[in-house]
Motif scaffolding. Structure first.
Motif, short mmCIF file in Angstrom:
data_model
loop_
_atom_site.label_atom_id
_atom_site.label_comp_id
_atom_site.label_asym_id
_atom_site.label_seq_id
_atom_site.Cartn_x
_atom_site.Cartn_y
_atom_site.Cartn_z
N GLN A 17 -18.94 -0.78 -3.60
CA GLN A 17 -18.47 -0.89 -4.98
C GLN A 17 -19.40 -1.76 -5.81
O GLN A 17 -19.84 -1.37 -6.88
N ASP A 71 -9.15 -5.67 -12.48
CA ASP A 71 -9.38 -4.22 -12.46
C ASP A 71 -8.22 -3.46 -11.84
O ASP A 71 -8.24 -2.23 -11.79
N GLY A 72 -7.26 -4.19 -11.28
CA GLY A 72 -6.13 -3.52 -10.63
C GLY A 72 -6.46 -2.93 -9.28
O GLY A 72 -5.76 -2.04 -8.80
N THR A 73 -7.53 -3.38 -8.65
CA THR A 73 -7.89 -2.82 -7.35
C THR A 73 -7.49 -3.73 -6.19
O THR A 73 -7.66 -3.36 -5.03
N ALA A 77 -4.25 -5.31 -5.68
CA ALA A 77 -2.90 -5.07 -5.18
C ALA A 77 -2.80 -3.83 -4.30
O ALA A 77 -2.15 -3.89 -3.25
N PRO A 78 -3.44 -2.70 -4.67
CA PRO A 78 -3.36 -1.55 -3.77
C PRO A 78 -3.90 -1.84 -2.37
O PRO A 78 -3.44 -1.26 -1.40
N LEU A 79 -4.85 -2.76 -2.31
CA LEU A 79 -5.39 -3.14 -1.01
C LEU A 79 -4.42 -4.06 -0.27
O LEU A 79 -4.28 -4.00 0.95
N GLN A 80 -3.74 -4.91 -1.04
CA GLN A 80 -2.82 -5.86 -0.43
C GLN A 80 -1.59 -5.17 0.16
O GLN A 80 -0.98 -5.69 1.08
N VAL A 81 -1.20 -4.00 -0.41
CA VAL A 81 -0.01 -3.34 0.14
C VAL A 81 -0.34 -2.55 1.41
O VAL A 81 0.56 -2.04 2.06
N VAL A 93 0.43 -9.73 -10.64
CA VAL A 93 0.28 -9.17 -9.30
C VAL A 93 -0.51 -7.88 -9.38
O VAL A 93 -1.42 -7.65 -8.60
N ALA A 94 -0.14 -7.04 -10.33
CA ALA A 94 -0.82 -5.76 -10.44
C ALA A 94 -0.76 -5.29 -11.89
O ALA A 94 0.03 -5.79 -12.65
#
Lengths: 313, 389
Positions: free
Chosen positions: B34, B106-108, B110-114, B388-389
């Motif tokens: 990235q 960038d909002g990337t 939280a998706p990784l944290q879940v 958080v997101a």
């Protein structure tokens, strides 16, 4: 599905959740339950706490009180063990701009513990599902907003979770994609997934969901909200040619009516059921009222939403 | 839709602190893809090589031939090592200092944290990626350092140790940047804080050390040894202490006088120097300086001189100053017992760099622990301005 054999009753359940940010009480008291194979809408005005509630359900935010259960597990206590049963699509579009769509999904598959090759196969599979196959080797930055939205949905599905939490999945989608989203959601539900979905496009939800949870000022509204939806479902609109006084006709028939705007040729009535509607239509036609439209008053969820909004004022 | 087996997910039941190599490598790979694809990475590397190359050439042409240091290439080697460290300290935080809050923005994140990834896997993956990127800069500068080394006459160990210590220092700076990116919600703030941290370690430690002289100065009695008389070119004798003409010098020889001055007791503040990355590198690099029996011969190489100066600072002020060398001959005078003792204490001192590296290691570990705590889900308290997101 092999891992769906255990009947846990409810796939997603929340009881009495609350959460404050500093002095702002974002969620006051939220409870909901989604059984497997069921699609539930989460509806409420901006800032009512929908996203906060969804973050707590997704195991990202610790509630100040209350309980969450995802596929029978507690995401607060069990962490990753509960999270792997859950797919979360955030309302914020976050994509790694430099990664291709295939790399993005493969990375997520592997982050959920899949081996490289199954993760890749799954990625291509999902890209087909959300109609992004031709973008497989394109970096995510070339995607339009709607396409990113679809990629985000595919990301939530990558580990085939039993529970799906979709925060505003329809925003930014073109009409064709919305229909596809609706079909995909129904297909996933038919597959046994429990789905919680929030949207502002309530007419879309009407055809997608089995039930709705209304939320206002941080609290979910319980059974009384269901009654409002049921009432809204029985609200029908009557429109005649201009110059006709439908209100007077209905008054003569002794049928209670509600005005729709200022036009006397339009009115809303409450019907008991469809047979009642048919009977009313026959009477009106018999009275030679020049009808041009007769049918349910748009989205029941929208109606209910607006009714509740009015109640709060 | 095909059913997939998530049984592997089931077995990955673990907390935020359970690392797995595969998880760390996955995040590192993701980060590198990235960030390196999105930045003008090749250009940065090219500019870096051009800078280091230009400095090497300039050094070579200006001081490369000078013989008065440890060898003709000694200054080239010494300055080059410092220059690479300097550039490394500047480059390293750029990747890590916006890594966590940038992803959050960038909002990337939280998706990784879940996912099934643990917080420590995300943090260590990011650290590994940032370190790998800074190591690329270091690797490119190695040929230049070897070039400087070849002409310097330093022991082979100097290059190896220098490169290793540089690599560790870059890791420390990456970790500190990552820590700030976890604490600060804005990327600009974390970038500034990272650079302030780097500046604190490399510049402010020296400034504080200098300024602290006032605080640690105490009246200290110094014993000065000198010849009783000195003579001008006509042979006229003068008293060394009073400067008065002496027409009839009688007892020639070495005498002493005690004076009490405010002297900085650097044995209390030397650790400020030990925290400096440049001191750590200089202290760790082996040099073949020979400290002869002569009282006045200090190390000749650049890095060796710094090592000597810092270790001297650990002993505090000298309480004996000996000017008793012959004016008319350059014979080495005998060392006084006090001088011999100080020299032995100096030789017996342990190295400074392990202290410095240990301190930096603590800083880095603290930053990592903090970052993991910040990424732990579900989030408890959120710092103001973060979402958080």
């Amino acid at each position: 599905m092999s891992h769906m054999e255990v009947d846990r009753g409810l796939a997603l359940e929340a009881r009495g959740l609350r959460r404050a940010f500093g002095t702002v009480q974002a969620v006051v008291d939220a409870s909901l339950a989604v059984p497997p194979g069921h699609v539930t809408a989460l509806i409420g005005p901006n800032g009512c706490g929908k996203t906060t509630l969804m973050l707590m359900l997704a195991g990202l935010l610790r509630p100040d009180g209350g309980e969450v259960s995802v596929a029978g597990r507690d995401p607060l206590a069990e962490g990753a063990a509960a999270r792997v049963h859950l797919g979360w699509m955030p309302d914020v579009l976050g994509t790694w701009d430099s990664l291709t769509c295939e790399e993005t999904l493969t990375t997520f598959g592997r982050a959920y513990g899949l081996a490289r090759e199954p993760a890749r196969a799954r990625a291509f599979d999902l890209l087909r599902t959300v109609h992004l196959s031709e973008y497989a080797s394109q970096p995510a930055r070339v995607l339009s907003r709607g396409q990113k939205q679809r990629l985000s949905l595919a990301r939530a599905l990558v580990h085939d979770p039993e529970v799906l939490i979709l925060d505003e999945p329809a925003s930014g989608l073109d009409p064709r994609s919305r229909i596809e989203l609706r079909e995909l959601v129904r297909a996933l539900a038919a597959d046994g997934k429990a789905i919680l979905i929030s949207s502002h496009v309530l007419s879309e939800l009407d055809e997608m969901v089995d039930s709705a949870v209304f939320m206002s000022k941080g609290a979910t509204l319980g059974a009384d909200a269901d009654a409002v939806v049921e009432k809204a479902r029985r609200r029908w609109l009557i429109t005649a040619l201009p110059g006709t006084d439908v209100r007077a006709v209905l008054g003569d028939l002794g049928r209670p009516w509600e005005p729709v705007g200022d036009a006397p040729e339009r009115a809303a009535v409450h019907v008991v059921d469809e047979a009642d509607a048919a009977a009313l239509l026959a009477v009106l036609v018999g009275a030679e009222v020049p009808l041009i439209a007769f049918g349910p008053a748009g989205s029941a969820l929208e109606q209910a939403y607006l009714t509740m909004e009015e109640d709060r004022r | 839709m095909t059913a997939i087996d998530i049984s592997t997910g089931e077995t990955r039941q673990r907390g935020a602190w359970r690392p797995s190599l595969s998880g760390i490598l996955l995040v590192a790979q993701l980060e590198l893809r990235q960030r390196i694809r999105s930045t003008r990475w090749k250009w940065a590397l090219a500019v870096f090589v051009a800078l280091v190359g230009a400095v090497t050439l300039l050094l070579e042409s200006t001081v490369g031939g000078e013989m008065f240091y440890g060898g003709p290439g000694d200054v080239v080697f010494g300055v080059l090592v410092f220059f690479v460290l300097f550039l490394g300290l500047l480059v390293s935080p750029t990747l890590s200092a916006t890594s966590i809050n940038g992803d959050n923005k960038d909002g990337t994140l939280a998706p990784l944290q879940v996912t099934a990834l643990s917080a420590i896997e995300i943090v260590l993956g990011k650290l590994l990626a940032a370190w790998a990127a800074s190591l690329a800069f270091l690797a490119l500068s190695i040929p230049f350092m070897v070039w400087g080394f070849v002409g310097s006459g330093a022991p082979v160990g100097a290059v190896i140790v220098t490169v290793l210590v540089l690599a560790v220092e870059l890791l420390v700076v990456c970790a500190i940047g990552l820590g700030w990116s976890a604490i600060a919600s804005r990327t600009a703030a974390s970038a500034v804080l990272s650079y302030v941290s780097v500046a604190t370690l490399s510049v402010l430690t020296l400034v504080f050390f200098g300024l602290s002289f006032v605080l640690v100065s105490e009246p200290t009695t110094v014993r000065y040894y000198d010849q009783q008389y000195y003579y001008d070119e006509t042979g006229q004798a003068y008293d060394s202490w009073t400067g008065e003409r002496v027409d009839d010098p009688t007892a020639d020889g070495c005498t002493f006088r005690e004076e009490t001055w405010d002297q900085p007791h650097t044995e209390r503040t030397w650790w400020l120097l030990a925290a400096n990355p440049f001191v750590i590198v200089a202290d760790a690099a082996p040099s073949n300086d020979v400290v002869s029996d002569s009282r006045y011969e200090s190390p000749q190489t650049m890095l060796g001189s710094i090592k000597y100066a810092v270790r001297s600072a650990r002993l505090g002020p000298e309480t004996v100053v000996n000017y008793c060398y012959g004016y008319d001959s350059y014979e080495e005078p005998e060392l006084l017992p006090e001088e011999l003792e100080r020299r032995e204490r100096l030789a017996g001192l342990s190295a400074v760099w392990p202290w410095g590296l240990a301190f930096h290691g603590l800083l880095a570990a603290g930053a990592i622990v903090l970052a993991v705590r910040r990424l732990e889900v579900p989030h408890g308290r959120l710092s103001p301005g973060t979402r958080v997101a």
